[in-house]
Design an enzyme around this catalytic site. Structure first.
Site, PDB file in Angstrom:
ATOM      1  N   ASN A 111     -27.904  59.027 -17.908  1.00  0.00           N
ATOM      2  CA  ASN A 111     -27.256  58.362 -19.031  1.00  0.00           C
ATOM      3  C   ASN A 111     -28.183  57.424 -19.796  1.00  0.00           C
ATOM      4  O   ASN A 111     -28.001  57.228 -20.997  1.00  0.00           O
ATOM      5  CB  ASN A 111     -26.052  57.559 -18.523  1.00  0.00           C
ATOM      6  CG  ASN A 111     -25.571  56.550 -19.539  1.00  0.00           C
ATOM      7  OD1 ASN A 111     -24.934  56.896 -20.535  1.00  0.00           O
ATOM      8  ND2 ASN A 111     -25.896  55.274 -19.317  1.00  0.00           N
ATOM      9  N   TYR A 169     -34.605  59.631 -33.103  1.00  0.00           N
ATOM     10  CA  TYR A 169     -33.495  59.641 -32.143  1.00  0.00           C
ATOM     11  C   TYR A 169     -32.883  61.033 -32.052  1.00  0.00           C
ATOM     12  O   TYR A 169     -32.639  61.544 -30.948  1.00  0.00           O
ATOM     13  CB  TYR A 169     -32.425  58.629 -32.546  1.00  0.00           C
ATOM     14  CG  TYR A 169     -31.196  58.711 -31.669  1.00  0.00           C
ATOM     15  CD1 TYR A 169     -31.245  58.309 -30.338  1.00  0.00           C
ATOM     16  CD2 TYR A 169     -29.988  59.223 -32.150  1.00  0.00           C
ATOM     17  CE1 TYR A 169     -30.136  58.405 -29.508  1.00  0.00           C
ATOM     18  CE2 TYR A 169     -28.872  59.317 -31.346  1.00  0.00           C
ATOM     19  CZ  TYR A 169     -28.950  58.908 -30.022  1.00  0.00           C
ATOM     20  OH  TYR A 169     -27.841  59.016 -29.208  1.00  0.00           O
ATOM     21  N   GLY A 226     -20.048  61.979 -29.972  1.00  0.00           N
ATOM     22  CA  GLY A 226     -20.201  61.576 -31.355  1.00  0.00           C
ATOM     23  C   GLY A 226     -20.193  60.058 -31.441  1.00  0.00           C
ATOM     24  O   GLY A 226     -20.871  59.378 -30.661  1.00  0.00           O
TER      25      GLY A 226
END
Length: 259
Positions: free
Chosen positions: A86, A152, A183
């Site tokens: 993560n 990114y 999202g």
């Protein structure tokens, strides 16, 4: 015996939510992050949910520190059942030709190289045991670039490619690989992107009900708890009024924003 989930970047946002959800789901946890005090708070919260928790304080960008931390695991803690990659971040919203070199390095070193380091340290043992699950937190940004998201977006496109490649490499084992692509999620993510300036981050969530870290953690736990013969390869999770990384309908007068 309980299964063990190792979650990187567990001090806030999606990582913290994953820690809580996996604790409630019956897992024991290894949680990692850079901030010892926050890790201890998350640990205490998860222990109250019935989990046994180990904390490992290191930055995934520091390969030597990560190697030492993982190498310190012994006994049953060395057999990780679920790895949640993560740890990740976005920094800046500059045009590519005007970008900040340091921001680029931090994003690449965290989002790509950090994920690779943790994969290299944990997954060989999974393959040896013929059991395990890697859940990578990607992004809708990995599907298509959006304005000023260049580097990114590139790192999250790499997460998709690395997830697909790992799934191919592990096809002769029972180890599963899932790429979850959120999202718009309201966490500390955007505050970090603007280097701590909340006044720039908050407008991103106006006029739409964004996802939460808990929404993504729900998906991660569902994937992990699917039957062993089921591999949920990829999940794109968007807010209802978001269609892609760049298409969002903002309407502050919607009923859900009046409640």
């Amino acid at each position: 015996m309980k299964q063990i989930a190792l979650i990187t970047g567990a001090t806030s946002g999606i990582g913290e939510a994953c820690a809580r959800h996996f604790a409630k789901g019956g897992y024991d946890l290894i949680i990692t992050g850079r901030k010892a005090d926050r890790l201890e708070e998350v640990k205490n919260a998860c222990e109250q949910l019935g989990a046994e928790v180990l904390t490992l304080v290191f930055d995934v960008r520091d390969r030597e520190a990560a190697t030492r931390a993982v190498g310190s695991l012994s006994g049953r803690w060395a057999d990780v059942d679920v790895l949640v990659n993560n740890a990740g971040l976005a920094l800046g919203l500059d045009k590519e030709h005007e970008g900040d070199y340091q921001d680029w390095d931090i994003m690449i070193d965290t989002n790509i190289k950090g994920l690779l380091t943790m994969t290299r340290l944990i997954v060989p043992r999974m393959a040896e045991r013929n059991h395990g699950h890697i859940i990578n937190i990607g992004s809708v940004a990995g599907d298509a670039a959006y304005a000023k998201g260049n580097v990114y977006c590139a790192t999250k496109a790499a997460v998709k490619a690395l997830s697909d490649g790992l799934r191919i490499d592990l096809v002769d084992t029972a180890v599963r690989v899932t790429n979850i692509k959120p999202g718009l999620v309201e966490t500390n993510f955007s505050v970090t992107r603007f280097h701590g300036d909340r006044s720039k981050a908050d407008p991103l969530y106006k006029g739409i009900q964004p996802l939460t870290g808990d929404d993504i953690a729900d998906v991660a736990l569902y994937a992990a708890q699917s039957p062993e013969h089921v591999q949920i390869a990829e999940v794109l999770v968007l807010a209802t009024h978001q269609a892609s990384g760049s298409v969002i309908d903002r309407n502050a007068n919607r009923d859900e924003h009046l409640s």
